[in-house]
Motif scaffolding. Structure first.
Motif, PDB file in Angstrom:
ATOM      1  N   THR A 133       0.846  -1.194   0.000  1.00  0.00           N
ATOM      2  CA  THR A 133       0.000   0.000   0.000  1.00  0.00           C
ATOM      3  C   THR A 133       0.885   1.249   0.000  1.00  0.00           C
ATOM      4  OG1 THR A 133      -0.113   0.015   2.413  1.00  0.00           O
ATOM      5  CG2 THR A 133      -1.951  -1.022   1.278  1.00  0.00           C
ATOM      6  N   CYS A 134       0.285   2.364  -0.462  1.00  0.00           N
ATOM      7  CA  CYS A 134       0.944   3.661  -0.351  1.00  0.00           C
ATOM      8  C   CYS A 134       0.782   4.147   1.085  1.00  0.00           C
ATOM      9  CB  CYS A 134       0.320   4.658  -1.314  1.00  0.00           C
ATOM     10  SG  CYS A 134       0.868   6.354  -0.981  1.00  0.00           S
ATOM     11  N   LEU A 135       1.867   4.540   1.712  1.00  0.00           N
ATOM     12  CA  LEU A 135       1.800   4.959   3.121  1.00  0.00           C
ATOM     13  C   LEU A 135       1.046   6.270   3.282  1.00  0.00           C
ATOM     14  CD1 LEU A 135       5.412   4.049   4.289  1.00  0.00           C
ATOM     15  CD2 LEU A 135       3.273   2.909   4.943  1.00  0.00           C
ATOM     16  N   ASP A 136       0.922   7.068   2.199  1.00  0.00           N
ATOM     17  CA  ASP A 136       0.237   8.360   2.319  1.00  0.00           C
ATOM     18  C   ASP A 136      -1.241   8.283   1.946  1.00  0.00           C
ATOM     19  OD1 ASP A 136       2.537   9.415   3.221  1.00  0.00           O
ATOM     20  OD2 ASP A 136       3.088  10.449   1.366  1.00  0.00           O
ATOM     21  N   CYS A 137      -1.565   7.645   0.804  1.00  0.00           N
ATOM     22  CA  CYS A 137      -2.969   7.677   0.361  1.00  0.00           C
ATOM     23  C   CYS A 137      -3.649   6.320   0.475  1.00  0.00           C
ATOM     24  CB  CYS A 137      -3.076   8.209  -1.067  1.00  0.00           C
ATOM     25  SG  CYS A 137      -2.519   7.051  -2.332  1.00  0.00           S
ATOM     26  N   ALA A 138      -2.912   5.285   0.935  1.00  0.00           N
ATOM     27  CA  ALA A 138      -3.468   3.953   1.199  1.00  0.00           C
ATOM     28  C   ALA A 138      -3.897   3.188  -0.053  1.00  0.00           C
ATOM     29  CB  ALA A 138      -4.625   4.029   2.205  1.00  0.00           C
ATOM     30  N   ASP A 159       7.658   5.094  -6.197  1.00  0.00           N
ATOM     31  CA  ASP A 159       6.743   5.869  -5.353  1.00  0.00           C
ATOM     32  C   ASP A 159       5.342   5.784  -5.940  1.00  0.00           C
ATOM     33  OD1 ASP A 159       8.720   6.663  -3.579  1.00  0.00           O
ATOM     34  OD2 ASP A 159       9.279   8.395  -4.817  1.00  0.00           O
ATOM     35  N   CYS A 160       4.361   6.201  -5.139  1.00  0.00           N
ATOM     36  CA  CYS A 160       2.960   6.134  -5.562  1.00  0.00           C
ATOM     37  C   CYS A 160       2.714   7.102  -6.724  1.00  0.00           C
ATOM     38  CB  CYS A 160       2.074   6.494  -4.378  1.00  0.00           C
ATOM     39  SG  CYS A 160       0.327   6.619  -4.760  1.00  0.00           S
ATOM     40  N   PRO A 161       2.209   6.605  -7.859  1.00  0.00           N
ATOM     41  CA  PRO A 161       1.952   7.497  -8.990  1.00  0.00           C
ATOM     42  C   PRO A 161       0.858   8.511  -8.677  1.00  0.00           C
ATOM     43  CG  PRO A 161       1.637   5.186  -9.613  1.00  0.00           C
ATOM     44  CD  PRO A 161       1.881   5.211  -8.143  1.00  0.00           C
ATOM     45  N   ASP A 162      -0.033   8.183  -7.737  1.00  0.00           N
ATOM     46  CA  ASP A 162      -1.137   9.095  -7.409  1.00  0.00           C
ATOM     47  C   ASP A 162      -0.670  10.275  -6.570  1.00  0.00           C
ATOM     48  OD1 ASP A 162      -2.766   7.386  -8.702  1.00  0.00           O
ATOM     49  OD2 ASP A 162      -3.676   6.505  -6.896  1.00  0.00           O
ATOM     50  N   CYS A 163       0.157  10.000  -5.550  1.00  0.00           N
ATOM     51  CA  CYS A 163       0.452  11.072  -4.587  1.00  0.00           C
ATOM     52  C   CYS A 163       1.944  11.238  -4.290  1.00  0.00           C
ATOM     53  CB  CYS A 163      -0.311  10.813  -3.281  1.00  0.00           C
ATOM     54  SG  CYS A 163       0.445   9.573  -2.238  1.00  0.00           S
ATOM     55  N   GLY A 164       2.786  10.354  -4.834  1.00  0.00           N
ATOM     56  CA  GLY A 164       4.224  10.490  -4.579  1.00  0.00           C
ATOM     57  C   GLY A 164       4.681   9.859  -3.270  1.00  0.00           C
ATOM     58  N   GLY A 165       3.759   9.267  -2.528  1.00  0.00           N
ATOM     59  CA  GLY A 165       4.112   8.651  -1.241  1.00  0.00           C
ATOM     60  C   GLY A 165       4.949   7.390  -1.414  1.00  0.00           C
ATOM     61  N   SER A 166       5.502   6.900  -0.305  1.00  0.00           N
ATOM     62  CA  SER A 166       6.291   5.668  -0.349  1.00  0.00           C
ATOM     63  C   SER A 166       5.364   4.458  -0.362  1.00  0.00           C
ATOM     64  CB  SER A 166       7.202   5.571   0.871  1.00  0.00           C
ATOM     65  OG  SER A 166       8.160   6.601   0.841  1.00  0.00           O
TER      66      SER A 166
HETATM   67 ZN    ZN Z   1      -0.317   7.465  -2.653  1.00  0.00          ZN
END
Ligand code: ZN
Ligand code: NAD
Length: 254
Positions: A133-138, A159-166
């Motif tokens: 999962t993305c740690l920022d946007c789940a 990184d997450c393509p949606d929000c850049g999170g890890s």
């Molecule tokens: Zn994300």
């Protein structure tokens, strides 16, 4: 009582299970070693080779994220090919018989679900390593997706393509907060049971190891199955120091 041999253990377990109205199994890595997934603390276990990566380092350092994914993909054959063992199948039989309402597990291998226990009845205290999962946007990511990008980037974690999170496996690392909902559900199960079975856990990782204590203090019978002694053996009603598969095999229903 420490069961002197397997036969005594089988008889005592059958008796305790028959006398109980609600059985709650609590499992650790030891139930999955016969499935080809090494545990952490046994000789040859993962920790004899690799130091775990704490959550703050995963967050702070891109090279730790790369390393964490490198390790995960190195273990992929073990996780992807593992099938439920005798212990998992025995617990699934107790579940189907209506004796065990669910399982609390420290494991991240998805094998209780594969053994036929409904996902909503498997309380995963440390998450699940079979997806990410993305740690920022789940947002959920499949491992095949992560792996394709990891390899295309020459071993760099995407990184997450949606929000850049890890992006991290859906597991709980050292230093990462315990999942609140799972902790609550584990407590509910623990308080509801009159027989608590701690199976294949070294019972040293907190707060997970607090559940057998909670069960005991709440008046439940406590069984500990582990080929090694644990710190909680003294307060158990039954201690079985044998191989988990061999101990639980008689509970597998056809
Ligand atoms: Zn994300
Ligand atoms: P652990 O490695 O600390 O302990 C495993 C215990 O199982 C040991 O005490 C060992 O003596 C016993 N054991 C191993 N094989 C056995 C067998 N066949 N029969 C009887 N006993 C056996 O594992 P833990 O206490 O569960 O905690 C470590 C953490 O590591 C967990 O929280 C989990 O998140 C993670 N982990 C998970 C897996 C998995 O999902 N299969 C594997 C390794 C680590």
């Amino acid at each position: 009582m420490i069961a002197p041999d397997l036969k005594t253990a089988h008889d005592a377990l059958q008796e305790l299970a028959a006398a109980a109205s609600v059985v709650v199994p609590f499992t650790g890595a030891g139930i999955s070693t016969e499935c080809g997934i090494p545990d952490f603390r046994s000789p040859g276990g993962i920790w004899t080779r690799l130091k775990p990566i704490p959550f703050d380092e995963f967050l702070a350092r891109p090279e730790m994220r790369d390393e964490s994914w490198r390790r995960r993909f190195a273990m992929e054959a073990e996780f992807a090919n593992a099938a439920p063992g005798r212990g998992h199948r025995a617990l699934a039989s107790l579940y189907r018989a209506g004796k065990a309402p669910g399982v609390i597990t420290q494991n991240i291998d998805n094998l209780h679900q594969l053994s036929g226990i409904a996902p909503e009845h498997v309380v995963e205290l440390h998450g699940n390593t079979t997806y990410a999962t993305c740690l920022d946007c789940a947002t959920r990511y499949e491992l095949s997706w992560v792996r394709a990008r990891f390899e295309a980037a020459g071993g760099r974690a995407p990184d997450c393509p949606d929000c850049g999170g890890s992006i991290k496996t859906a597991t709980v690392s050292f230093g990462q907060a315990m999942p609140e909902d799972e902790m609550r559900r584990a407590e509910e199960l623990t308080r509801a049971c009159d027989l608590f079975m701690a199976i294949g856990s070294s019972l040293v990782v907190w707060p997970a190891a607090g559940f057998p204590l909670m069960a005991r203090r709440n008046g439940a019978r406590l069984v500990i199955i582990n080929r090694e002694p644990t710190d909680l053996d003294d307060m158990a009603d039954l201690v079985v120091r044998h191989d988990i598969g061999a101990v639980l095999e008689p509970f597998i229903a056809a």
